[in-house]
Enzyme design. Structure first.
Site, PDB file in Angstrom:
ATOM      1  N   LYS A 173       2.249   9.687  15.402  1.00  0.00           N
ATOM      2  CA  LYS A 173       2.660   8.293  15.269  1.00  0.00           C
ATOM      3  C   LYS A 173       3.872   8.170  14.358  1.00  0.00           C
ATOM      4  O   LYS A 173       4.878   7.532  14.707  1.00  0.00           O
ATOM      5  CB  LYS A 173       1.509   7.440  14.729  1.00  0.00           C
ATOM      6  CG  LYS A 173       1.850   5.957  14.639  1.00  0.00           C
ATOM      7  CD  LYS A 173       0.732   5.170  13.982  1.00  0.00           C
ATOM      8  CE  LYS A 173       0.778   5.304  12.481  1.00  0.00           C
ATOM      9  NZ  LYS A 173      -0.139   4.370  11.796  1.00  0.00           N
ATOM     10  N   ASP A 191      -0.163   2.516  16.973  1.00  0.00           N
ATOM     11  CA  ASP A 191      -0.838   2.075  15.755  1.00  0.00           C
ATOM     12  C   ASP A 191      -2.049   1.225  16.129  1.00  0.00           C
ATOM     13  O   ASP A 191      -2.409   1.126  17.308  1.00  0.00           O
ATOM     14  CB  ASP A 191       0.137   1.321  14.843  1.00  0.00           C
ATOM     15  CG  ASP A 191       0.474  -0.071  15.340  1.00  0.00           C
ATOM     16  OD1 ASP A 191       0.161  -0.391  16.521  1.00  0.00           O
ATOM     17  OD2 ASP A 191       1.051  -0.859  14.567  1.00  0.00           O
TER      18      ASP A 191
END
Length: 305
Positions: A173, A191
């Site tokens: 991420k 997220d």
């Protein structure tokens, strides 16, 4: 607006709901040698009654609609270079981008380069990062990744996924945030907001971030991935909240299979809006000019009333 969903479902009437998207398992991410293999594209099976082509068209239309609502969507962390974005993204774990943006000016003023932060006194860094929460662990991460940058990459942030994920505290991420926004290389940022919305929209029913990344990536051309991430995350922060989504104020309600999970009354829904759509400032102290031109407001510095 009543209980009838713009998409044709009736929340209280319990009419036939679309089945969740089922996605085949993606190949496991390679863990050996400190490298993360890219997640392979996978076949997507859409909800009952929606063909694969229809699912792709609906998903892409949602992204187009959100692009019109948030034409200035951008990363909500303040940064001036890849190193600052990398550190800020690591610090953003389990806190808000706003809190990070209020904290990093002091950090970067004192430690502007990887070499500076690598040689920092941990106790002094901890004191600066205290407002971000988990400040001891985050101090170890940012000093550790700074040392790794100096020792392994000549003090420069690498522009490749395989290299970024070898840094302490950096996962896929974080790597995709840096690649997409500091290097212009497409990536999907999965997220908590992104995970919630793509499942709510029935783009996938996967729960593992890597599998979500693969499933959603299969619905869009690679060139759309970074902007798609911004659009979805912005919508999740401002309108499609976890506990009380503002369905009655949602611009993509006609495309949403989950319409009615939140407040459908337009007036009540407007009161649930957050950030600039509710008259409040955004996350960044120094937002892009396009955001300001569109009426967005910068966030206040740390300690401001």
């Amino acid at each position: 607006m009543g209980e009838q969903s713009p998409g044709g479902s009736n929340k209280k009437g319990k009419s036939a709901k679309k089945a969740p998207v089922v996605v085949k398992k993606a190949a496991a991410v390679e863990k050996s040698a400190g490298k993360a293999a890219p997640v392979k594209k996978i076949a997507v099976r859409p909800p009952a009654g929606e063909s694969p082509t229809a699912l792709v068209r609906r998903a892409r239309r949602v992204n187009r609609e959100l692009a019109e609502v948030y034409p200035y969507a951008h990363p909500e962390l303040d940064f001036e270079n890849p190193f600052q974005l990398l550190v800020a993204t690591v610090l953003s774990a389990q806190t808000t981008d706003l809190r990070v943006n209020q904290t990093t000016p002091a950090l970067f003023a004192r430690y502007p380069t990887p070499e500076d932060l690598a040689a920092a006194n941990p106790e002094e860094v901890e004191e600066i990062l205290r407002p971000c929460g988990f400040f001891r662990a985050k101090t170890r991460s940012v000093i550790g990744l700074s040392k790794a940058l100096v020792e392994n990459f000549g003090g420069e942030v690498p522009g490749k996924l395989e290299a970024l994920v070898t840094l302490p505290g950096v996962g896929r991420k974080t790597a995709f945030v840096v690649l997409g926004n500091a290097f212009g290389r497409p990536g999907i940022t999965v997220d908590t907001h992104f995970q919630r919305l793509v499942r709510r929209w029935q783009w996938t029913d996967e729960t593992d971030p890597d599998k979500i990344e693969a499933a959603v990536g299969a619905l869009f051309p690679k060139s759309d991935w970074t902007d798609l991430s911004h659009h979805v995350i912005w919508h999740g922060r401002r309108i499609c909240h976890a506990r009380k989504p503002a369905c009655g104020a949602c611009p993509i309600a006609p495309l949403c299979p989950a319409y009615g999970e939140g407040e459908t009354d337009p007036e009540k829904a407007r009161k649930l809006l957050k950030y600039e759509k509710g008259g409040f400032p955004g996350q960044r102290l120094k937002p892009p000019q396009a955001y300001l031109d569109a009426g967005g407001k910068p966030a206040p510095p740390l300690g401001a009333a």
